[in-house]
Design an enzyme around this catalytic site. Structure first.
Site, PDB file in Angstrom:
ATOM      1  N   GLY A 102     -14.448  -1.680   9.032  1.00  0.00           N
ATOM      2  CA  GLY A 102     -14.888  -1.013  10.142  1.00  0.00           C
ATOM      3  C   GLY A 102     -15.690  -1.643  11.043  1.00  0.00           C
ATOM      4  N   CYS A 132      -6.033   7.517   5.537  1.00  0.00           N
ATOM      5  CA  CYS A 132      -5.326   7.548   6.593  1.00  0.00           C
ATOM      6  C   CYS A 132      -5.887   9.037   7.389  1.00  0.00           C
ATOM      7  CB  CYS A 132      -3.834   7.477   6.449  1.00  0.00           C
ATOM      8  SG  CYS A 132      -2.895   7.874   7.994  1.00  0.00           S
ATOM      9  N   GLN A 134       0.820  -1.058   0.039  1.00  0.00           N
ATOM     10  CA  GLN A 134       0.069  -0.093   0.152  1.00  0.00           C
ATOM     11  C   GLN A 134       0.930   1.261  -0.059  1.00  0.00           C
ATOM     12  OE1 GLN A 134      -2.257   1.534   3.303  1.00  0.00           O
ATOM     13  NE2 GLN A 134      -4.148   0.802   2.213  1.00  0.00           N
ATOM     14  N   ARG A 163      -8.514  -4.029  13.517  1.00  0.00           N
ATOM     15  CA  ARG A 163      -8.388  -4.404  14.823  1.00  0.00           C
ATOM     16  C   ARG A 163      -8.573  -5.734  15.222  1.00  0.00           C
ATOM     17  NH1 ARG A 163     -10.851   1.260  16.838  1.00  0.00           N
ATOM     18  NH2 ARG A 163     -12.311   0.737  15.066  1.00  0.00           N
ATOM     19  N   LYS A 220      -7.971   2.249  -1.019  1.00  0.00           N
ATOM     20  CA  LYS A 220      -8.640   2.163   0.236  1.00  0.00           C
ATOM     21  C   LYS A 220      -9.282   3.543   0.577  1.00  0.00           C
ATOM     22  CE  LYS A 220      -9.558   1.379   4.535  1.00  0.00           C
ATOM     23  NZ  LYS A 220      -8.545   1.003   5.475  1.00  0.00           N
TER      24      LYS A 220
HETATM   25  C1  LIG Z   1      -3.332   0.532  14.321  1.00  0.00           C
HETATM   26  C2  LIG Z   1      -3.845   0.621  12.957  1.00  0.00           C
HETATM   27  C3  LIG Z   1      -3.038   0.847  11.887  1.00  0.00           C
HETATM   28  C4  LIG Z   1      -3.890   0.968  10.641  1.00  0.00           C
HETATM   29  N1  LIG Z   1      -3.049   1.198   9.626  1.00  0.00           N
HETATM   30  C5  LIG Z   1      -3.536   1.439   8.300  1.00  0.00           C
HETATM   31  C6  LIG Z   1      -2.964   1.298   6.870  1.00  0.00           C
HETATM   32  O1  LIG Z   1      -1.509   1.153   7.007  1.00  0.00           O
HETATM   33  N2  LIG Z   1      -3.452   1.321   6.177  1.00  0.00           N
HETATM   34  C7  LIG Z   1      -4.822   1.677   5.845  1.00  0.00           C
HETATM   35  O2  LIG Z   1      -5.474   1.614   4.706  1.00  0.00           O
HETATM   36  N3  LIG Z   1      -5.616   1.540   6.846  1.00  0.00           N
HETATM   37  C8  LIG Z   1      -5.069   1.330   8.036  1.00  0.00           C
HETATM   38  N4  LIG Z   1      -5.791   1.517   9.286  1.00  0.00           N
HETATM   39  C9  LIG Z   1      -7.181   1.318   9.045  1.00  0.00           C
HETATM   40  C10 LIG Z   1      -7.863  -0.069   9.102  1.00  0.00           C
HETATM   41  O3  LIG Z   1      -7.487  -0.736   8.137  1.00  0.00           O
HETATM   42  C11 LIG Z   1      -9.469  -0.130   9.072  1.00  0.00           C
HETATM   43  O4  LIG Z   1      -9.838   0.631   7.955  1.00  0.00           O
HETATM   44  C12 LIG Z   1     -10.132   0.551  10.185  1.00  0.00           C
HETATM   45  O5  LIG Z   1      -9.269   0.256  11.594  1.00  0.00           O
HETATM   46  C13 LIG Z   1     -11.422   0.402  10.578  1.00  0.00           C
HETATM   47  O6  LIG Z   1     -11.583  -1.061  10.799  1.00  0.00           O
HETATM   48  P1  LIG Z   1     -11.963  -1.706  12.426  1.00  0.00           P
HETATM   49  O7  LIG Z   1     -12.663  -0.839  12.958  1.00  0.00           O
HETATM   50  O8  LIG Z   1     -12.613  -3.095  12.104  1.00  0.00           O
HETATM   51  O9  LIG Z   1     -10.561  -1.680  13.233  1.00  0.00           O
HETATM   52  C14 LIG Z   1      -5.187   1.123  10.484  1.00  0.00           C
HETATM   53  C15 LIG Z   1      -6.065   0.973  11.624  1.00  0.00           C
HETATM   54  C16 LIG Z   1      -5.310   0.694  12.833  1.00  0.00           C
HETATM   55  C17 LIG Z   1      -6.235   0.649  14.151  1.00  0.00           C
END
Ligand SMILES: Cc1cc2nc3c(=O)[nH]c(=O)nc-3n(C[C@H](O)[C@H](O)[C@H](O)COP(=O)(O)O)c2cc1C
Length: 358
Positions: free
Chosen positions: A239, A132, A102, A263, A173
């Site tokens: 999410g 992000c 990515q 997560r 994304k």
């Molecule tokens: C610690 C952390 C790091 C993340 N790093 C990225 C990343 O590098 N690239 C990305 O597209 N999303 C990143 N995200 C977003 C997640 O991929 C995801 O879209 C977001 O956490 C929502 O999903 P969840 O509520 O099930 O955790 C990150 C989220 C967290 C919590």
């Protein structure tokens, strides 16, 4: 994106308001990202600070059909040399295909060369980050910032698509917008439609706004609207998937083609196997303490292949703490991992709380 790591916690999936998009039995189909056929539609998200090579290999070994590496800034990728210390950022191994790399950046002109480097490193899909929300990304006009400027966002997609060899998919994304305004929603759909028109093979949508960061629910209603709008184009939902059941719930409620586990996979890499179990009508696998030991040990040994001892320790301390909720003595294990200052101390925690044969 690392500041997001402080927000990693297990929360229940949100209650959503409408009836499900899919009535009757939920039949999970493989997920197709361009030429990349992914046998099961529940995949591991890009996770900055987490989805390094060891985490991805562990997830693959436990049933994740596809994973994405931590986001990399385009300029950083361009500066990377294949030196021992930095090669970990571009590490791809045979057992992890298909795997996505990515990219995030501000300037459309920087993306193509960085994308080419990810292709040369062996990534099978090049994913572009327009999601992000952290201040450094927003301040640097990267990530979620692009949701406010569809023209630039689409120029990035076009340039990356032009550069990446045609047989390799490019994906995107996005969050659902900068905020809840109509303008934001309209920008979102302009980017979504434009990216598909330019050849994006799949779009992952996180149902929170950039403004929300990680506070409040991810709107599965929005994901459902997006999937209805996109028709047969591939939409992957993101999410609030913290359990295997919530992955299936998201698919049923929204009708998305795939689910990106974020997560929910940190500290529970078995979530992919559990989702496969549930999808097959079986009870979800419960990892006992000995299985937890096996996987923590595996991850540590993978870490030693690419990190120096200091980094092995910081990584495995972080993961030990994240795995601890699965242990019957959760608090003691968490505190013991947190207190360990050396790799020997880390191993002593493993030996005490996860004894061989337990
Ligand atoms: C610690 C952390 C790091 C993340 N790093 C990225 C990343 O590098 N690239 C990305 O597209 N999303 C990143 N995200 C977003 C997640 O991929 C995801 O879209 C977001 O956490 C929502 O999903 P969840 O509520 O099930 O955790 C990150 C989220 C967290 C919590």
């Amino acid at each position: 994106m690392t500041n997001a790591s402080s927000l990693v916690e297990n929360q229940p999936a949100p209650a959503q308001s409408r009836s499900p998009a899919i009535e009757g039995p939920l039949v999970l189909k493989p997920l197709r990202i361009g030429n990349c056929e992914i046998d099961f539609p529940i995949v591991q998200a890009a996770l900055s600070g987490y989805s390094d090579w060891p985490m991805r290999v562990v997830a693959r070994s436990l049933g994740a059909p596809y994973t994405i590496a931590e986001v990399l800034i385009d300029k950083f990728v361009l500066e990377l040399k294949q030196r021992h210390k930095t090669r970990r950022h571009l590490m791809v191994s045979d057992e992890e295909h298909p795997v996505g790399g990515q990219l995030m950046g501000s300037d459309p002109e920087q993306f193509p060369a960085a994308a080419r480097k990810l292709v040369e490193a062996g990534f099978d899909v090049i994913d572009i980050n327009f999601g992000c929300p952290v201040n450094t990304a927003m301040g640097g006009c990267r990530g979620g910032y692009h949701l406010s400027q569809p023209k630039i966002a689409l120029e990035i997609v076009a340039r990356v698509r032009d550069e990446v060899p045609p047989h390799l998919p490019v994906s995107v994304k996005m969050r659902r917008g900068i905020d809840d305004s109509e303008e934001s929603r309209s920008n979102f759909f302009q980017i979504l439609d434009g990216a598909f028109d330019l050849g994006a093979a799949a779009i992952t949508v996180h149902g929170r706004t950039v403004k929300q960061k990680y506070v409040g629910a991810s709107s599965w209603d929005f994901l459902r609207d997006v999937k209805q709008h996109a028709g047969d184009k591939m939409i992957i939902g993101s999410g609030d998937v913290f359990t295997a059941q919530s992955c299936l719930d998201m698919m049923r409620y929204t009708g998305v083609d795939g689910v990106s586990v974020a997560r929910g996979a940190i500290g529970n890499p078995w979530i992919f196997r559990q989702a496969r179990d549930l999808a097959a009508g079986q009870p979800a696998f419960v990892p006992d303490v000995s299985e937890q030991r096996r996987v923590l040990g595996m991850q540590r040994s993978l870490c030693t292949e690419i990190y120096d001892d200091r980094r092995v320790l910081s990584t495995m301390r972080k993961f030990g703490i994240k795995f601890a909720p699965l242990h019957p003595s959760y608090e003691q294990v968490r505190n013991a991992f947190a207190a360990g200052k050396t790799l020997d101390a880390w191993q002593a925690v493993l030996d005490e709380y996860y004894p061989i044969g337990s």
